[in-house]
Scaffold this motif. Structure first.
Motif, short mmCIF file in Angstrom:
data_model
loop_
_atom_site.label_atom_id
_atom_site.label_comp_id
_atom_site.label_asym_id
_atom_site.label_seq_id
_atom_site.Cartn_x
_atom_site.Cartn_y
_atom_site.Cartn_z
N HIS A 49 0.83 -1.21 0.00
CA HIS A 49 0.00 0.00 0.00
C HIS A 49 0.87 1.26 0.00
O HIS A 49 1.63 1.51 0.93
CB HIS A 49 -0.97 0.03 1.18
CG HIS A 49 -2.27 0.66 0.77
ND1 HIS A 49 -2.32 1.94 0.24
CD2 HIS A 49 -3.54 0.21 0.75
CE1 HIS A 49 -3.58 2.24 -0.06
NE2 HIS A 49 -4.34 1.20 0.23
N LYS A 51 -0.21 4.27 0.22
CA LYS A 51 -0.69 5.36 1.10
C LYS A 51 0.35 5.63 2.17
O LYS A 51 0.42 6.72 2.71
CB LYS A 51 -2.03 4.99 1.74
CG LYS A 51 -1.89 3.97 2.84
CD LYS A 51 -3.21 3.33 3.18
CE LYS A 51 -3.87 3.98 4.36
NZ LYS A 51 -3.32 3.52 5.64
N THR A 52 1.14 4.62 2.51
CA THR A 52 2.19 4.79 3.51
C THR A 52 3.33 5.65 2.96
O THR A 52 3.72 6.64 3.57
CB THR A 52 2.75 3.42 3.95
OG1 THR A 52 1.69 2.63 4.45
CG2 THR A 52 3.82 3.57 5.02
N TYR A 179 -10.64 -5.93 2.99
CA TYR A 179 -9.69 -5.40 3.99
C TYR A 179 -10.37 -5.23 5.34
O TYR A 179 -11.46 -4.66 5.42
CB TYR A 179 -9.15 -4.05 3.51
CG TYR A 179 -8.22 -3.39 4.51
CD1 TYR A 179 -7.01 -3.97 4.85
CD2 TYR A 179 -8.56 -2.18 5.12
CE1 TYR A 179 -6.16 -3.37 5.76
CE2 TYR A 179 -7.72 -1.57 6.02
CZ TYR A 179 -6.52 -2.16 6.35
OH TYR A 179 -5.68 -1.57 7.25
N GLY A 224 -3.23 -5.93 6.33
CA GLY A 224 -2.28 -4.88 6.66
C GLY A 224 -1.15 -5.48 7.50
O GLY A 224 -1.10 -6.71 7.71
N THR A 225 -0.32 -4.62 8.00
CA THR A 225 0.89 -5.03 8.71
C THR A 225 0.59 -5.86 9.97
O THR A 225 1.38 -6.72 10.35
CB THR A 225 1.69 -3.76 9.06
OG1 THR A 225 1.99 -3.10 7.83
CG2 THR A 225 2.97 -4.06 9.82
N ALA A 242 -0.27 -4.81 2.74
CA ALA A 242 0.42 -4.14 3.85
C ALA A 242 1.19 -2.91 3.35
O ALA A 242 1.73 -2.91 2.24
CB ALA A 242 1.37 -5.11 4.53
N SER A 244 2.51 -0.21 6.14
CA SER A 244 3.36 0.27 7.24
C SER A 244 4.57 -0.62 7.49
O SER A 244 5.55 -0.18 8.10
CB SER A 244 2.55 0.35 8.53
OG SER A 244 1.43 1.18 8.35
N TYR A 252 2.28 0.25 15.84
CA TYR A 252 2.44 -1.17 15.51
C TYR A 252 3.37 -1.87 16.50
O TYR A 252 3.19 -3.05 16.79
CB TYR A 252 2.93 -1.36 14.07
CG TYR A 252 1.79 -1.61 13.12
CD1 TYR A 252 0.89 -2.65 13.37
CD2 TYR A 252 1.59 -0.84 11.99
CE1 TYR A 252 -0.18 -2.90 12.51
CE2 TYR A 252 0.53 -1.07 11.14
CZ TYR A 252 -0.36 -2.11 11.40
OH TYR A 252 -1.41 -2.36 10.57
N ASP A 338 2.04 6.69 8.35
CA ASP A 338 1.44 7.22 7.10
C ASP A 338 1.22 8.74 7.12
O ASP A 338 1.70 9.43 6.22
CB ASP A 338 0.11 6.52 6.77
CG ASP A 338 0.14 5.04 6.97
OD1 ASP A 338 0.00 4.28 6.00
OD2 ASP A 338 0.27 4.61 8.13
#
Ligand code: PLP
Ligand code: MN
Length: 368
Positions: A49, A51-52, A179, A224-225, A242, A244, A252, A338
């Motif tokens: 992803h 977006k990060t 998701y 995701g992560t 994923a 992040s 996280y 992010d």
């Protein structure tokens, strides 16, 4: 407007102007290699992803290690990646304004670009944009797998949308977007596992019903992560989204079984005031580091606690240990990677104390 970079290759890290966004390249490469190694035996592919990271440079490094493409949340991010040479981009979101859809359809001439829907009206809009641009757009049906955000109900309502897409001359049924965002930061591993078991069950049921209607489901995407190992092991998810994992963050790190990635992203800050006893003030407040998921950590300085963020000041309490001097540089570990990235124009890549590279954060900022 892109600002002048805060450093030049070859500088020592302590010469970098602040606040600056650092990537520790050794840790970052370790994270990319670790993800590739964890996914290899599962058969699930990485569609990381963006977006990060918001950067075609990072995207291409991920793809050099086996990622098959990139996810984005916004059309502007898709443009930055496509113009930077990324060949396969999925918008993991609904897109409903005609101008954005026209921009997205235009991108389909230079790379593969898909989007998600959870309503027949979105399908009609995407169809119009694809027809006007003379392209065919892959469209995934987003199903709600437990987070109650976007996503049509799994099973028959999802199948009905897939059939509508498959019947269009201008669209291609691309698969399911599944998701589960709220599972990512559940602290207890059992809770996360149970949430993804349910997500996988809803996805599997929908894939079976699609098959009964003669529809192949090329992609089941999500994860995701915090949860990707469960989706990857489920046998139903084909693509892991994923983001992040490449950088990590404090949030996280708080999962009970923190994912096996290193902190690779830091905001370098400078102590600019020591006037108040017991306090060091750094030049990085919440305009320099996101605090939506909690305060940043102070890297490798256990006696220092970042306790409060104003716009441009960060208040660090000196609880024990060596007090930082005026002008000293401190690495902050973002609470949430992010939105922190989104505040900077440049990544400053460092390795063993030296600046190695500067990468523009091409898709930062804006709402488009
Ligand atoms: N996929 C989608 C659709 C997301 O919205 C997100 C993050 O919110 C991710 C994947 C990646 O999650 P993470 O950065 O936690 O790995
Ligand atoms: Mn996030």
């Amino acid at each position: 407007m892109l600002q002048a970079p805060p450093a030049e290759p070859g500088m020592r890290e302590d010469e970098v102007d602040t606040p600056a966004l650092l990537i520790d390249l050794d840790a970052f490469e370790h994270n990319l290699d670790t993800m590739a190694a964890l996914l290899a035996p599962t058969g699930a592919k990485l569609r990381a992803h963006a977006k990060t990271h918001k950067s075609p440079v990072v995207a291409k490094l991920q793809m050099a290690r086996g990622a098959i493409g990139q996810c984005v949340q916004k059309v502007a991010e898709a443009e930055a990646l496509a113009w930077g040479g990324v060949p396969d981009v999925l918008v993991t979101n609904q897109v409903v304004t005609p101008r954005k859809l026209a921009r997205l359809a235009a991108l389909a001439r230079i790379c593969k670009v898909g989007l998600c829907v959870d309503d027949a009206e979105q399908i009609a809009l995407a169809e119009q944009a694809a027809e006007a641009a003379g392209v065919r757009l892959p469209v995934l049906v987003e199903i709600d797998v437990g987070m109650g955000r976007a996503g049509v109900e799994h099973g028959p309502p999802a199948v009905a949308l897939a059939e509508r897409i498959a019947a269009s001359r201008h669209l291609i049924f691309g698969g399911l977007q599944a998701y589960h965002g709220s599972a990512q930061h559940m602290r207890a591993p059992e809770q996360r596992m149970a949430a993804i078991a349910e997500a996988a069950a809803r996805s599997r049921r929908t894939v079976e019903q699609l098959k009964q209607r003669g529809l192949d489901c090329p992609i089941v995407g999500g994860a995701g992560t915090g949860t990707f190992r469960h989706e990857a092991a489920s046998g139903v998810y084909t693509e892991i989204q994923a983001g992040s994992y490449a950088f990590m963050d404090v949030d996280y790190g708080k999962n009970d079984d923190a994912p096996p990635f290193r902190n690779a992203l830091f905001v370098l800050s400078t102590v600019m005031s020591r006037a108040t006893p017991g306090v060091a003030v750094v030049d990085c407040g919440h305009k320099g580091v996101a605090v939506d998921s909690g305060m940043p950590g102070v890297w490798e300085r256990p006696g220092l606690r970042y306790a409060g963020a104003s716009d441009e000041h960060g208040k660090i309490l000196i609880e024990d240990g060596t007090a930082p001097a005026l002008g000293e540089k401190l690495r902050l570990v973002p609470g949430h990677c992010d939105p922190t990235v989104d505040r900077y124009d440049w990544y400053v890549g460092v390795r063993k104390g030296r600046v190695e590279c500067l990468w523009p954060i091409a898709a930062r900022g804006g709402m488009a």
